[in-house]
Design an enzyme around this catalytic site. Structure first.
Site, PDB file in Angstrom:
ATOM      1  CB  THR A  13      -3.768  22.966 -26.006  1.00  0.00           C
ATOM      2  OG1 THR A  13      -4.498  23.758 -26.982  1.00  0.00           O
ATOM      3  CG2 THR A  13      -3.979  24.042 -24.941  1.00  0.00           C
ATOM      4  CB  ILE A  14      -2.580  18.989 -22.999  1.00  0.00           C
ATOM      5  CG1 ILE A  14      -3.948  19.952 -22.863  1.00  0.00           C
ATOM      6  CG2 ILE A  14      -1.913  18.373 -22.062  1.00  0.00           C
ATOM      7  CD1 ILE A  14      -3.706  20.915 -21.554  1.00  0.00           C
ATOM      8  CB  CYS A 141      -7.852  22.558 -16.828  1.00  0.00           C
ATOM      9  SG  CYS A 141      -9.458  22.579 -17.824  1.00  0.00           S
ATOM     10  CG  ASN A 142     -12.823  23.481 -14.609  1.00  0.00           C
ATOM     11  OD1 ASN A 142     -12.419  24.462 -14.268  1.00  0.00           O
ATOM     12  ND2 ASN A 142     -13.139  23.314 -16.103  1.00  0.00           N
ATOM     13  NE  ARG A 169     -10.449  26.683 -22.636  1.00  0.00           N
ATOM     14  CZ  ARG A 169     -11.061  25.492 -22.745  1.00  0.00           C
ATOM     15  NH1 ARG A 169     -12.615  25.338 -22.759  1.00  0.00           N
ATOM     16  NH2 ARG A 169     -10.395  24.343 -23.014  1.00  0.00           N
ATOM     17  CB  THR A 171     -12.692  27.562 -27.126  1.00  0.00           C
ATOM     18  OG1 THR A 171     -11.877  26.588 -27.891  1.00  0.00           O
ATOM     19  CG2 THR A 171     -12.757  29.087 -27.994  1.00  0.00           C
ATOM     20  CG  HIS A 195     -16.734  20.384 -13.883  1.00  0.00           C
ATOM     21  ND1 HIS A 195     -17.970  21.122 -14.441  1.00  0.00           N
ATOM     22  CD2 HIS A 195     -15.719  20.769 -14.781  1.00  0.00           C
ATOM     23  CE1 HIS A 195     -17.839  21.467 -15.950  1.00  0.00           C
ATOM     24  NE2 HIS A 195     -16.504  20.932 -15.975  1.00  0.00           N
ATOM     25  N   GLY A 196     -18.087  18.038 -10.266  1.00  0.00           N
ATOM     26  CA  GLY A 196     -18.066  17.652  -9.050  1.00  0.00           C
ATOM     27  C   GLY A 196     -17.863  15.982  -8.942  1.00  0.00           C
ATOM     28  CG  HIS A 221     -11.751  27.193 -16.528  1.00  0.00           C
ATOM     29  ND1 HIS A 221     -12.582  27.062 -17.694  1.00  0.00           N
ATOM     30  CD2 HIS A 221     -10.640  26.002 -16.688  1.00  0.00           C
ATOM     31  CE1 HIS A 221     -12.059  25.835 -18.623  1.00  0.00           C
ATOM     32  NE2 HIS A 221     -11.178  25.549 -17.999  1.00  0.00           N
ATOM     33  CD  GLN A 300      -8.009  27.960 -20.640  1.00  0.00           C
ATOM     34  OE1 GLN A 300      -8.195  28.573 -19.744  1.00  0.00           O
ATOM     35  NE2 GLN A 300      -7.755  28.427 -21.897  1.00  0.00           N
TER      36      GLN A 300
END
Ligand code: NAD
Length: 335
Positions: A13-14, A141-142, A169, A171, A195-196, A221, A300
């Site tokens: 994907t990336i 991504c996030n 999301r 997936t 994430h934070g 997302h 994402q």
């Protein structure tokens, strides 16, 4: 000047998106991509004209499938100035010794830990710190989506505290194995989510906490962002700051969901319906009792792609000014 030689290890994907974005630049080029098996993605890479490299044990399988490999992954790594490692999260760390032995620079993705590379990257937040580095991690991504808005807002008004809730999301669209398909899953249940803390690997002084859940969608997302600010400002002031960011796009005009954002990406003929920018609902930007609130959607599959190009440019010292690299990358890919 000779172009920087870039290899993509892990063409999923990336990786496939990073390969195309690198190839669109005039100061770097793809010298090879790696695939483990001669599947449909390898066939497309072959059609697109990329040199494919594979594990030595699988070279014969590529030959039999009519897409002969140009060599082993080790040979690809030897030829590169920078390897962009886009293997699945957790796999990339096992490649570090290979890169060190070959003396090549390497970029890992957000699925690896910060400590593996020692420098977590987001172009607008800390480009200059990556100048000349051998190892860099482009954050997830996030985290990329959060850094892109927190950094400029902190610079303009000062951030006391960020609280964010992420509806993730389940997936990616091509994945037939994961869910949920009929549930909302707090993930993780123990708070905060990672994430934070991950934002702090890029902008360490930010006070931030996060909660996340998985929802049955594959498109994007959605973040609910809340920031307690140090200096007084209006929602309009915040819109001005966000509007000055080339990788933030305001959405409105009847767009009320991630589905319609993806439709826009299709309509403006983005490759693979990619939306490289954070999509902030302009009307959601609100100040209430000194606190800022807004919604943003994050694609994402593509948001980290321009960041990988900028990371290469910083590590190879092809451009010392982050703002100039961002504009150059954007222009070349059509952002
Ligand atoms: P993916 O599964 O789509 O692609 C990974 C590719 O690597 C596949 O083609 C696979 O065949 C290949 N591969 C597996 N093992 C390999 C090996 N040992 N050597 C070479 N190739 C190998 O994964 P992805 O979604 O592209 O994720 C890659 C990285 O990017 C992860 O760190 C992930 O956390 C991060 N990331 C993913 C997303 C996303 O939403 N997909 C967003 C941002 C960051």
């Amino acid at each position: 000047m000779a172009k920087a030689k870039i290899a993509v290890n892990g063409y999923g994907t990336i990786g496939k998106r990073v390969a195309d974005a690198v190839q669109a630049q005039d100061d770097m080029e793809i010298i090879g991509i790696s695939k483990t098996k001669p599947n449909y993605e390898a066939a497309v890479a072959h059609q697109l004209g990329y040199d494919i490299y594979a594990p030595a044990a699988n070279l014969e399988a590529f030959e039999k499938a009519g897409m002969p490999a140009a060599g082993s992954i080790e040979e690809m790594v030897e030829k590169a100035d920078v390897v962009v490692d886009c293997t699945p999260g957790g796999i990339g760390k096992s490649n570090k010794a290979l890169y060190e032995e070959a003396g090549v620079k390497a970029i890992w993705q957000g699925g690896e830990d910060h400590e593996l590379a020692g420098y977590s990257f987001n172009a607008v937040s800390n480009y200059e710190g990556a100048l000349g580095l051998d190892f860099v991690r482009v954050v997830s991504c996030n985290t990329t989506g959060l850094c892109r808005v927190i950094y400029p807002i902190d610079k303009a008004f000062g951030v006391k505290k960020v609280r964010v809730t992420l509806a993730r999301r389940a997936t990616d669209p091509n994945d037939i194995k994961k869910g949920p398909i009929n549930a909302i899953v707090p993930d993780p249940i123990k708070l905060p989510s990672h994430h934070g803390p991950d934002v702090k690997t890029v902008i360490p002084h930010i006070n931030i906490t996060s909660a996340a859940m998985k929802i049955p969608t594959t498109l994007m997302h959605l973040h609910t962002v809340n920031m307690d600010l140090k200096n007084e400002c209006t929602a309009e002031d915040v819109r001005k700051v966000l509007g000055s960011q080339s990788r933030v796009r305001f959405v409105g005009q009847g767009i009320s969901s991630t589905a319609e954002i993806i439709e826009v990406a299709r309509d403006i003929k983005r490759p693979r319906n990619d939306m490289w920018e954070n999509c902030v609902w302009q009307d959601s930007v609100t100040m209430h009792e000194g606190e800022l609130y807004f919604f943003q959607a994050i694609h994402q599959e593509s948001i980290v792609v321009p960041e990988n190009v900028d990371a290469i440019r910083a590590m190879m010292e092809l451009e010392s000014d982050g703002a100039k690299s961002i504009l150059k990358t954007n222009k070349a890919i059509g952002l």
